[in-house]
Write a protein that holds these residues in place. Structure first.
Motif, PDB file in Angstrom:
ATOM      1  N   TYR A 151       0.815  -1.214   0.000  1.00  0.00           N
ATOM      2  CA  TYR A 151       0.000   0.000   0.000  1.00  0.00           C
ATOM      3  C   TYR A 151       0.850   1.266   0.000  1.00  0.00           C
ATOM      4  O   TYR A 151       0.382   2.333  -0.368  1.00  0.00           O
ATOM      5  CB  TYR A 151      -0.966  -0.010   1.186  1.00  0.00           C
ATOM      6  CG  TYR A 151      -0.289  -0.095   2.539  1.00  0.00           C
ATOM      7  CD1 TYR A 151       0.132   1.042   3.203  1.00  0.00           C
ATOM      8  CD2 TYR A 151      -0.060  -1.328   3.137  1.00  0.00           C
ATOM      9  CE1 TYR A 151       0.771   0.969   4.431  1.00  0.00           C
ATOM     10  CE2 TYR A 151       0.567  -1.419   4.366  1.00  0.00           C
ATOM     11  CZ  TYR A 151       0.984  -0.270   5.013  1.00  0.00           C
ATOM     12  OH  TYR A 151       1.626  -0.348   6.223  1.00  0.00           O
ATOM     13  N   THR A 152       2.112   1.150   0.431  1.00  0.00           N
ATOM     14  CA  THR A 152       3.065   2.258   0.328  1.00  0.00           C
ATOM     15  C   THR A 152       4.468   1.693   0.251  1.00  0.00           C
ATOM     16  O   THR A 152       4.724   0.572   0.704  1.00  0.00           O
ATOM     17  CB  THR A 152       2.951   3.221   1.527  1.00  0.00           C
ATOM     18  OG1 THR A 152       3.850   4.336   1.322  1.00  0.00           O
ATOM     19  CG2 THR A 152       3.322   2.540   2.837  1.00  0.00           C
TER      20      THR A 152
ATOM     21  N   VAL B 167       1.585   6.263  -1.921  1.00  0.00           N
ATOM     22  CA  VAL B 167       0.577   5.635  -1.063  1.00  0.00           C
ATOM     23  C   VAL B 167      -0.607   5.327  -1.969  1.00  0.00           C
ATOM     24  O   VAL B 167      -1.122   6.229  -2.641  1.00  0.00           O
ATOM     25  CB  VAL B 167       0.127   6.557   0.093  1.00  0.00           C
ATOM     26  CG1 VAL B 167      -0.988   5.882   0.899  1.00  0.00           C
ATOM     27  CG2 VAL B 167       1.301   6.911   0.992  1.00  0.00           C
TER      28      VAL B 167
ATOM     29  N   HIS C 262       5.568   4.246   7.656  1.00  0.00           N
ATOM     30  CA  HIS C 262       5.311   5.572   7.063  1.00  0.00           C
ATOM     31  C   HIS C 262       5.007   6.554   8.193  1.00  0.00           C
ATOM     32  O   HIS C 262       4.022   6.381   8.918  1.00  0.00           O
ATOM     33  CB  HIS C 262       4.146   5.483   6.086  1.00  0.00           C
ATOM     34  CG  HIS C 262       4.023   6.650   5.176  1.00  0.00           C
ATOM     35  ND1 HIS C 262       4.026   7.966   5.611  1.00  0.00           N
ATOM     36  CD2 HIS C 262       3.889   6.715   3.825  1.00  0.00           C
ATOM     37  CE1 HIS C 262       3.907   8.772   4.589  1.00  0.00           C
ATOM     38  NE2 HIS C 262       3.814   8.040   3.484  1.00  0.00           N
TER      39      HIS C 262
ATOM     40  N   LEU D  79       1.241   8.328   8.204  1.00  0.00           N
ATOM     41  CA  LEU D  79      -0.004   7.560   8.159  1.00  0.00           C
ATOM     42  C   LEU D  79      -0.390   7.145   9.572  1.00  0.00           C
ATOM     43  O   LEU D  79       0.294   6.345  10.205  1.00  0.00           O
ATOM     44  CB  LEU D  79       0.142   6.316   7.269  1.00  0.00           C
ATOM     45  CG  LEU D  79       0.525   6.557   5.803  1.00  0.00           C
ATOM     46  CD1 LEU D  79       0.590   5.237   5.050  1.00  0.00           C
ATOM     47  CD2 LEU D  79      -0.457   7.510   5.124  1.00  0.00           C
TER      48      LEU D  79
END
Length: 342
Positions: free
Chosen positions: A49-50, A73, A101, A104
């Motif tokens: 997702y990232t 992202v 991250h 987030l």
């Protein structure tokens, strides 16, 4: 009952036996545990997702530092498109992982899980390594146990064993000093099992660790499994050095097969051991089925982390099944907890 290996006996076994003798011993043990001529696999997709991560692990070619123009992202729309394609290809699970991250918050993760579960309730979410969960717990000021509870409430089904690398403090200080410690990784897994989650366990070897450190890794996993019984499978693979900042020669196929066999013999309380065709290629992956492995892993409709190190093996489901059959086994689809689907 087979006598339990001690660390000293495991070392002696590895050093005194050649790859074929050790393989025969591991295969015999595999047949004791799984006498049926079946090799399992799962149809899923790895979704990162990232790629933004503050850990900066020396072995990782995938991450980008915060602020890097190549950092990303995934949006909910991008996630939905990837999962929809997975379902259309016959997939029924996603492996959802990213990095540490800094921007987030926990709401990002619970919202992402809830969004995916609302649109694809039939798809299992196998997500977030213990390193991600520990980091989230510290960043949110809630601790890993509460983070786990909130992730499960939002839709998390199980946890992969990523971020283990080698579970010794010397190796973690050397290659991933910003990640959680070995003890903290194990504590997240202990808590996950206590909350009823099933997880896998992994080992990435060939980073410069000693044989004793590999055995210590196996010993710590076996000790936790004695307490919780929460690991469904063990997945060892070799470090891929290309495009990384860690100078270590790539482990040979012989080293991989001997370590795989030793793991099958040592982890007497973990039911399944998975072959790693993703790093070894399909032919060595096929050999692994005669060196102690009873599972052929995932079709991996998408994989990015190993690919960033220049390794691009892919196996469509039909080819995966053909390789299993050519090795003398019947391929069977499974879920994460090894429930057979056919």
């Amino acid at each position: 009952m087979t006598q339990r290996l001690t660390p000293e006996a495991a070392r002696a076994l590895y050093e005194s036996q050649d790859v074929f003798a050790l393989g025969r011993m591991a295969h015999a043990r595999r047949l004791e545990l799984h006498p049926e001529p079946v090799v399992t696999y799962i149809v899923d997709r790895n979704i990162n997702y990232t790629n933004v991560c503050v850990s900066g692990c020396r072995f990782c070619a995938f991450f980008r530092a915060p602020g890097d123009p190549q950092g990303y992202v995934l949006s909910h729309g991008e996630l939905e498109a990837k999962v929809r394609e997975t379902v259309e290809l016959g997939g029924y699970q996603i492996l959802l992982q990213g990095g540490m991250h800094p921007d987030l918050g926990l709401d990002f993760y619970t919202d992402m899980l809830a969004f995916l579960k609302a649109r694809f309730p039939q798809v299992a979410i196998h997500g977030f390594s213990p390193t991600e969960i520990w980091y989230l717990g510290q960043a949110a000021g809630l601790g890993h146990a509460e983070v786990l509870r909130r992730l499960v409430a939002a839709g998390l089904d199980s946890i992969p064993g990523g971020g283990a690398e080698i579970l010794t403090e010397r190796m973690r200080a050397l290659v991933s000093p910003r990640k959680c410690t070995a003890a903290q990784w194990l504590e997240v897994m202990r808590e996950a099992h206590a909350q009823g989650l099933r997880t896998t366990a992994t080992m990435m070897f060939g980073q410069g660790e000693t044989l004793d450190e590999r055995i210590e890794h196996l010993d710590r996993l076996r000790a936790l499994q004695d307490r919780t019984g929460g690991f469904t499978a063990f997945i060892p693979w070799t470090f891929q050095p290309a495009n990384t900042r860690l100078a270590a020669p790539e482990a040979s196929a012989v080293d991989y097969l001997k370590t795989l066999a030793l793991a099958r013999l040592y982890l007497d309380n973990v039911a399944s051991v998975q072959a790693s065709w993703v790093t070894q290629g399909p032919m060595v992956g096929q050999l692994a089925l005669l060196w102690g492995a009873n599972d052929f892993g995932s079709t991996m409709i998408e994989e990015n982390v190993v690919a960033a190190a220049g390794v691009h093996f892919r196996l469509p489901e039909a080819e995966l099944r053909r390789l299993v059959e050519a090795a003398g086994f019947a391929p069977r689809r499974r879920t994460m907890d090894y429930t057979l689907l056919e």
